[in-house]
Design an enzyme around this catalytic site. Structure first.
Site, mmCIF file in Angstrom:
data_model
loop_
_atom_site.group_PDB
_atom_site.id
_atom_site.type_symbol
_atom_site.label_atom_id
_atom_site.label_comp_id
_atom_site.label_asym_id
_atom_site.label_seq_id
_atom_site.Cartn_x
_atom_site.Cartn_y
_atom_site.Cartn_z
ATOM 1 C CG ASP A 160 -2.074 -0.891 1.154
ATOM 2 O OD1 ASP A 160 -2.381 -1.349 0.048
ATOM 3 O OD2 ASP A 160 -2.684 -1.162 2.212
ATOM 4 C CG ASP A 196 -9.510 -6.033 3.804
ATOM 5 O OD1 ASP A 196 -10.380 -6.564 3.092
ATOM 6 O OD2 ASP A 196 -8.668 -5.220 3.382
ATOM 7 C CE LYS A 208 -27.397 3.760 7.729
ATOM 8 N NZ LYS A 208 -26.507 3.989 6.566
ATOM 9 C CB THR A 263 -19.964 -4.830 6.120
ATOM 10 O OG1 THR A 263 -19.547 -4.657 4.757
ATOM 11 C CG2 THR A 263 -19.498 -6.195 6.606
ATOM 12 C CG LEU A 264 -25.261 -2.457 6.965
ATOM 13 C CD1 LEU A 264 -26.405 -2.674 7.951
ATOM 14 C CD2 LEU A 264 -25.809 -2.125 5.581
#
Length: 314
Positions: free
Chosen positions: A21, A261, A232, A228-229
């Site tokens: 990265d 991840d 939330k 996945t939110l």
């Protein structure tokens, strides 16, 4: 995740990509043709599959990561990262390619990100490579893959895992068009809101929207859907239950890179311990909640002790 019974940790095998990265922080993204000054730069380990393996390893999972790497300095970074996190690796060295790299832009004010991934050698992962590691996959209790490597390799690995009775998790990221038969091989599919919309055509802007998208995925043959939110939390949706798990507040959000991840690595680690699905989702939300309070991807992954402490406080 304490149950009062001896914990038997089943092995976890993750197929995926490592990339180095290159993370840039700035007030905003540059427009095409424009150059702006950034606020910081950091080089570190990444790639969805590798991040998930590191997350699981730091949580104490018996984890092996399967991938291809070049023979270069970024490959050395990968192997050191896995060693530090307790991750075993099954690496196919590929000297005629390069270890992957990613450009990550992080918006300073919000922590939101935009990413370009060049997987390099990992794009050469083939069904033949998967066949060569079939016994490793069959030995797992939980198998996880994503879509950064070729889909035909992911499909072959899911077929082998399903045939051996291994619990299978597909994290459909980055979003891609999938063959219909892949869904029936998945015990769990874990899209975020954008990926759920891409797979179903249903805009996901609320929990009820997520339920509708999850129903569409169940109709394709998925065993269970976990959407996945972000802030939330997450939704666990099956044919006989639909449970929303709220997000965990572990502190101010620094950046969201790697949160998905962290979630998937946490989910795999919990399921490998035999934790029931709803509690596994709650555990995974706690892992993700800690990860967003830290810079970087792999370095942001918490230890089991940190996650358990947050769960006790919640």
């Amino acid at each position: 995740m304490a149950t009062g019974k001896p914990v038997v940790m089943k092995p976890v095998v993750i197929l995926g990509v490592f990339v180095a990265d290159t993370a840039y922080r700035a007030d905003r993204q540059p427009r095409m043709g424009e150059t702006i000054l950034g606020n910081s730069f950091k080089l570190g380990p990444g790639g969805k599959g590798s991040n998930q393996a590191v997350a699981a390893g730091k949580l104490g999972a018996d984890i092996t990561f399967l991938t291809r790497l070049g023979v270069d300095a970024f490959a050395d970074m990968a192997k050191q990262t896995w060693n530090d996190a307790g991750v075993k690796s099954a690496v196919i060295d590929t000297p005629d390619s390069y270890t992957g790299a990613a450009y990550i832009f992080v918006e300073e004010g919000t922590g939101n990100n935009a990413i370009i991934v060049s997987p390099g050698a990992a794009m050469l992962i083939s069904p033949a490579d998967i066949e060569a590691h079939a016994e490793l996959i069959r030995s797992a209790g939980v198998f996880v893959t994503q879509l950064e490597q070729p889909i035909d390799a992911a499909l072959k690995a899911l077929e082998i895992a399903r045939g051996a009775g291994v619990t299978t998790i597909l994290n459909p990221a980055p979003a891609a068009s999938l063959p219909d038969r892949i869904y029936t091989l998945c015990d769990y599919v874990t899209p975020n809101e954008t990926e759920a919309e891409g797979l179903t055509g249903i805009n996901v802007s609320s929990i009820d929207d997520a339920r509708r998208a999850a129903d569409a995925l169940l109709a394709k043959g998925v065993g269970a859907v976990i959407v996945t939110l972000g802030e939330k939390g997450a939704l666990l949706h099956t044919r006989d239950r639909s449970e929303h798990v709220g997000a965990f507040n572990a502190g101010p959000v620094v950046e969201t890179t790697g949160a998905g991840d962290a979630f998937n690595g946490g989910l795999a680690a919990a399921l490998a311990k035999g934790v029931e699905p709803l509690e596994a989702v709650r555990f995974a939300c706690a892992v993700a909640g800690i990860s967003v309070t830290r810079h970087g991807t792999a370095p942001s992954m918490p230890t089991l002790q940190e996650v358990e402490a947050l769960l006790v406080k919640a």
